[in-house]
Scaffold this motif. Structure first.
Motif, PDB file in Angstrom:
ATOM      1  N   VAL A   3       4.087   1.741  -1.987  1.00 60.91           N
ATOM      2  CA  VAL A   3       2.927   1.528  -2.854  1.00 60.91           C
ATOM      3  C   VAL A   3       3.008   2.411  -4.094  1.00 60.91           C
ATOM      4  CG1 VAL A   3       0.415   1.760  -3.015  1.00 60.91           C
ATOM      5  CG2 VAL A   3       1.454   0.780  -0.957  1.00 60.91           C
ATOM      6  N   ALA A   4       3.392   3.668  -3.898  1.00 60.01           N
ATOM      7  CA  ALA A   4       3.472   4.601  -5.029  1.00 60.01           C
ATOM      8  C   ALA A   4       4.544   4.167  -6.018  1.00 60.01           C
ATOM      9  CB  ALA A   4       3.755   6.016  -4.515  1.00 60.01           C
ATOM     10  N   ARG A   5       5.712   3.772  -5.509  1.00 64.92           N
ATOM     11  CA  ARG A   5       6.788   3.340  -6.396  1.00 64.92           C
ATOM     12  C   ARG A   5       6.416   2.069  -7.144  1.00 64.92           C
ATOM     13  NH1 ARG A   5      11.949   4.090  -2.262  1.00 64.92           N
ATOM     14  NH2 ARG A   5      12.352   6.311  -2.675  1.00 64.92           N
ATOM     15  N   ALA A   6       5.719   1.162  -6.462  1.00 71.92           N
ATOM     16  CA  ALA A   6       5.364  -0.118  -7.075  1.00 71.92           C
ATOM     17  C   ALA A   6       4.151  -0.009  -7.987  1.00 71.92           C
ATOM     18  CB  ALA A   6       5.100  -1.161  -5.990  1.00 71.92           C
ATOM     19  N   GLY A   7       3.360   1.053  -7.821  1.00 75.15           N
ATOM     20  CA  GLY A   7       2.176   1.244  -8.651  1.00 75.15           C
ATOM     21  C   GLY A   7       0.980   0.429  -8.220  1.00 75.15           C
ATOM     22  N   GLY A   8       1.016  -0.085  -6.988  1.00 77.42           N
ATOM     23  CA  GLY A   8      -0.130  -0.859  -6.510  1.00 77.42           C
ATOM     24  C   GLY A   8       0.174  -1.535  -5.187  1.00 77.42           C
ATOM     25  N   PHE A   9      -0.867  -1.949  -4.496  1.00 78.96           N
ATOM     26  CA  PHE A   9      -0.694  -2.580  -3.183  1.00 78.96           C
ATOM     27  C   PHE A   9      -0.130  -3.997  -3.312  1.00 78.96           C
ATOM     28  CE2 PHE A   9      -3.834   0.721  -2.360  1.00 78.96           C
ATOM     29  CZ  PHE A   9      -3.348   1.281  -1.187  1.00 78.96           C
ATOM     30  N   ARG A  10      -0.567  -4.727  -4.325  1.00 79.06           N
ATOM     31  CA  ARG A  10      -0.097  -6.105  -4.470  1.00 79.06           C
ATOM     32  C   ARG A  10       1.397  -6.130  -4.794  1.00 79.06           C
ATOM     33  NH1 ARG A  10      -3.513  -9.917  -8.309  1.00 79.06           N
ATOM     34  NH2 ARG A  10      -5.011  -9.390  -6.675  1.00 79.06           N
ATOM     35  N   GLU A  11       1.813  -5.291  -5.757  1.00 78.92           N
ATOM     36  CA  GLU A  11       3.234  -5.244  -6.097  1.00 78.92           C
ATOM     37  C   GLU A  11       4.043  -4.669  -4.944  1.00 78.92           C
ATOM     38  OE1 GLU A  11       6.683  -5.782  -8.405  1.00 78.92           O
ATOM     39  OE2 GLU A  11       4.663  -6.639  -8.462  1.00 78.92           O
ATOM     40  N   GLY A  12       3.474  -3.676  -4.247  1.00 83.97           N
ATOM     41  CA  GLY A  12       4.151  -3.120  -3.079  1.00 83.97           C
ATOM     42  C   GLY A  12       4.355  -4.159  -1.995  1.00 83.97           C
ATOM     43  N   ALA A  13       3.372  -5.033  -1.833  1.00 81.10           N
ATOM     44  CA  ALA A  13       3.493  -6.115  -0.852  1.00 81.10           C
ATOM     45  C   ALA A  13       4.594  -7.078  -1.248  1.00 81.10           C
ATOM     46  CB  ALA A  13       2.159  -6.850  -0.728  1.00 81.10           C
ATOM     47  N   ARG A  14       4.688  -7.380  -2.550  1.00 77.66           N
ATOM     48  CA  ARG A  14       5.734  -8.288  -3.014  1.00 77.66           C
ATOM     49  C   ARG A  14       7.112  -7.720  -2.770  1.00 77.66           C
ATOM     50  NH1 ARG A  14       9.183  -9.126  -6.799  1.00 77.66           N
ATOM     51  NH2 ARG A  14       8.728  -7.128  -7.786  1.00 77.66           N
ATOM     52  N   VAL A  15       7.262  -6.408  -3.019  1.00 81.95           N
ATOM     53  CA  VAL A  15       8.567  -5.761  -2.848  1.00 81.95           C
ATOM     54  C   VAL A  15       8.939  -5.644  -1.378  1.00 81.95           C
ATOM     55  CG1 VAL A  15       9.793  -3.569  -3.142  1.00 81.95           C
ATOM     56  CG2 VAL A  15       8.416  -4.490  -5.015  1.00 81.95           C
ATOM     57  N   SER A  16       7.972  -5.291  -0.533  1.00 84.51           N
ATOM     58  CA  SER A  16       8.273  -4.991   0.869  1.00 84.51           C
ATOM     59  C   SER A  16       8.216  -6.199   1.788  1.00 84.51           C
ATOM     60  CB  SER A  16       7.286  -3.939   1.386  1.00 84.51           C
ATOM     61  OG  SER A  16       5.967  -4.466   1.426  1.00 84.51           O
ATOM     62  N   GLY A  17       7.515  -7.240   1.362  1.00 83.95           N
ATOM     63  CA  GLY A  17       7.360  -8.405   2.227  1.00 83.95           C
ATOM     64  C   GLY A  17       6.178  -8.300   3.163  1.00 83.95           C
ATOM     65  N   ALA A  18       5.470  -7.172   3.131  1.00 85.42           N
ATOM     66  CA  ALA A  18       4.241  -7.021   3.922  1.00 85.42           C
ATOM     67  C   ALA A  18       3.067  -7.548   3.111  1.00 85.42           C
ATOM     68  CB  ALA A  18       4.032  -5.558   4.287  1.00 85.42           C
ATOM     69  N   SER A  19       1.907  -7.646   3.749  1.00 89.04           N
ATOM     70  CA  SER A  19       0.709  -8.071   3.021  1.00 89.04           C
ATOM     71  C   SER A  19       0.052  -6.864   2.370  1.00 89.04           C
ATOM     72  CB  SER A  19      -0.278  -8.753   3.966  1.00 89.04           C
ATOM     73  OG  SER A  19      -0.825  -7.807   4.879  1.00 89.04           O
ATOM     74  N   ALA A  20      -0.684  -7.101   1.287  1.00 87.83           N
ATOM     75  CA  ALA A  20      -1.385  -6.014   0.601  1.00 87.83           C
ATOM     76  C   ALA A  20      -2.402  -5.365   1.524  1.00 87.83           C
ATOM     77  CB  ALA A  20      -2.044  -6.535  -0.669  1.00 87.83           C
ATOM     78  N   SER A  21      -3.076  -6.171   2.338  1.00 88.97           N
ATOM     79  CA  SER A  21      -4.084  -5.611   3.245  1.00 88.97           C
ATOM     80  C   SER A  21      -3.440  -4.737   4.315  1.00 88.97           C
ATOM     81  CB  SER A  21      -4.878  -6.747   3.898  1.00 88.97           C
ATOM     82  OG  SER A  21      -4.024  -7.613   4.626  1.00 88.97           O
ATOM     83  N   ALA A  22      -2.245  -5.129   4.792  1.00 88.56           N
ATOM     84  CA  ALA A  22      -1.555  -4.324   5.798  1.00 88.56           C
ATOM     85  C   ALA A  22      -1.120  -2.992   5.207  1.00 88.56           C
ATOM     86  CB  ALA A  22      -0.345  -5.082   6.339  1.00 88.56           C
ATOM     87  N   LEU A  23      -0.626  -3.010   3.972  1.00 86.57           N
ATOM     88  CA  LEU A  23      -0.236  -1.757   3.325  1.00 86.57           C
ATOM     89  C   LEU A  23      -1.454  -0.862   3.109  1.00 86.57           C
ATOM     90  CD1 LEU A  23       2.378  -2.835   0.611  1.00 86.57           C
ATOM     91  CD2 LEU A  23       2.796  -1.626   2.744  1.00 86.57           C
ATOM     92  N   SER A  24      -2.552  -1.448   2.670  1.00 85.65           N
ATOM     93  CA  SER A  24      -3.771  -0.683   2.438  1.00 85.65           C
ATOM     94  C   SER A  24      -4.254  -0.028   3.727  1.00 85.65           C
ATOM     95  CB  SER A  24      -4.861  -1.593   1.861  1.00 85.65           C
ATOM     96  OG  SER A  24      -6.063  -0.879   1.665  1.00 85.65           O
ATOM     97  N   GLU A  25      -4.212  -0.771   4.823  1.00 84.58           N
ATOM     98  CA  GLU A  25      -4.649  -0.231   6.101  1.00 84.58           C
ATOM     99  C   GLU A  25      -3.714   0.875   6.580  1.00 84.58           C
ATOM    100  OE1 GLU A  25      -6.711   0.476   9.609  1.00 84.58           O
ATOM    101  OE2 GLU A  25      -7.284  -0.474   7.710  1.00 84.58           O
ATOM    102  N   SER A  26      -2.412   0.719   6.343  1.00 87.42           N
ATOM    103  CA  SER A  26      -1.454   1.754   6.740  1.00 87.42           C
ATOM    104  C   SER A  26      -1.703   3.052   5.987  1.00 87.42           C
ATOM    105  CB  SER A  26      -0.024   1.262   6.484  1.00 87.42           C
ATOM    106  OG  SER A  26       0.292   0.171   7.304  1.00 87.42           O
ATOM    107  N   VAL A  27      -1.936   2.925   4.679  1.00 85.42           N
ATOM    108  CA  VAL A  27      -2.199   4.128   3.876  1.00 85.42           C
ATOM    109  C   VAL A  27      -3.521   4.760   4.311  1.00 85.42           C
ATOM    110  CG1 VAL A  27      -2.679   4.991   1.553  1.00 85.42           C
ATOM    111  CG2 VAL A  27      -0.844   3.330   1.919  1.00 85.42           C
TER     112      VAL A  27
END
Length: 289
Positions: A3-27
């Protein structure tokens, strides 16, 4: 880290293949466990807090060690897989990689290549990349360098014929001081002089002009301005070649165009090569041989 490298949850989801909501919950769970906020969240951006930035700095080397350890199993695969991250100048992304990446990706379909194109000379390891592309004067001493792309390039000066009909055709590099020149400047503020060479004589000049653009990233704007007759441009010959061949731009001072050695792929020799990088290095050496 994603998320930090991508600058956001949505872009982080695109890069990682996870959902934005899953990344948000993990953080959120991580912050709850540590009792410290790690990311500042707004509707426009996500940036690390001071605590988050320090954690990211410490995690970077540790996660690279984990990635290297997991990459060991790649040698047991029929074909290498994974992500190859390259930090390259904009000129290399435009002039070097288009002829190399398509056949490489066709040869290694399970490798994903991520390109970070910028003209600041960053530490590619600290930036989370596996390797970089630079010219020899920018190579660090403890790096391994592999030739990539053309071995000789030139800087070229050119202008629209209408501009030269109006303002005259320079006969010597110093004549450019009386012309409108389109300049480039790096984000650091550095504005390299224009350098010319003929019969062993080197001439460096610092001309002025009506347009100043970010080197590399805004080169297409500079070319458009030159095509429209705004002034004389100084850029890689290969970048200008289509416009020179179409006669939309006319060469200026061609006998003075300075040649220089082509770029290198460089990487640290202090660590085991990740399988995607090793495949890329072997591909370049085979193509060069």
């Amino acid at each position: 880290m994603t998320v930090a490298r991508a600058g956001g949850f949505r872009e982080g989801a695109r890069v990682s293949g996870a959902s934005a909501s899953a990344l948000s919950e993990s953080v959120r769970r991580l912050e709850a466990t540590l009792g410290v906020r790690l990311l500042h969240r707004t509707t426009r951006s996500v940036v690390p807090t001071e605590a988050g930035a320090q954690l990211i700095e410490r995690l970077g080397p540790a996660l690279r060690e984990v990635e290297d350890a997991l990459d060991v199993v790649n040698v047991f695969r029929a074909r290498p897989a994974g992500t190859l991250r390259l930090n390259v100048p904009v000129s290399a992304a435009r002039l070097v990689l288009p002829s190399i990446l398509p056949p490489f990706l066709a040869t290694f379909p399970e490798i994903r290549v991520e390109i970070v194109a910028e003209d600041d000379f960053v530490d590619f390891v600290a930036a989370g990349c596996d390797a970089g592309i630079r010219y020899d004067e920018r190579l660090e001493q403890d790096m391994i360098a592999v030739p990539i792309g053309p071995r000789v390039q030139r800087f070229a000066t050119a202008a629209a014929p209408a501009y030269l009909d109006r303002r005259g055709r320079p006969a010597h590099p110093r004549d450019l001081l009386a012309h409108a020149c389109i300049r480039g400047r790096f984000r650091s503020g550095a504005m390299p002089p224009w350098e010319f060479e003929r019969d062993g004589e080197i001439v460096k000049i610092d001309p002025a002009g009506p347009l100043l653009v970010s080197s590399g990233t805004a080169a297409d704007l500079a070319i458009s301005a030159a095509l429209a007759g705004a002034g004389i441009i100084y850029l890689f010959e290969d970048w200008l070649r289509p416009h020179l061949d179409s006669f939309m731009l006319e060469p200026v001072l061609e006998p003075w165009w300075q040649a220089f050695s082509g770029p290198f792929l460089y990487y640290s020799g202090r660590r085991l090569l990740p399988a995607p990088l090793k495949a890329f290095v072997d591909f370049l050496r085979q193509a060069g041989g």
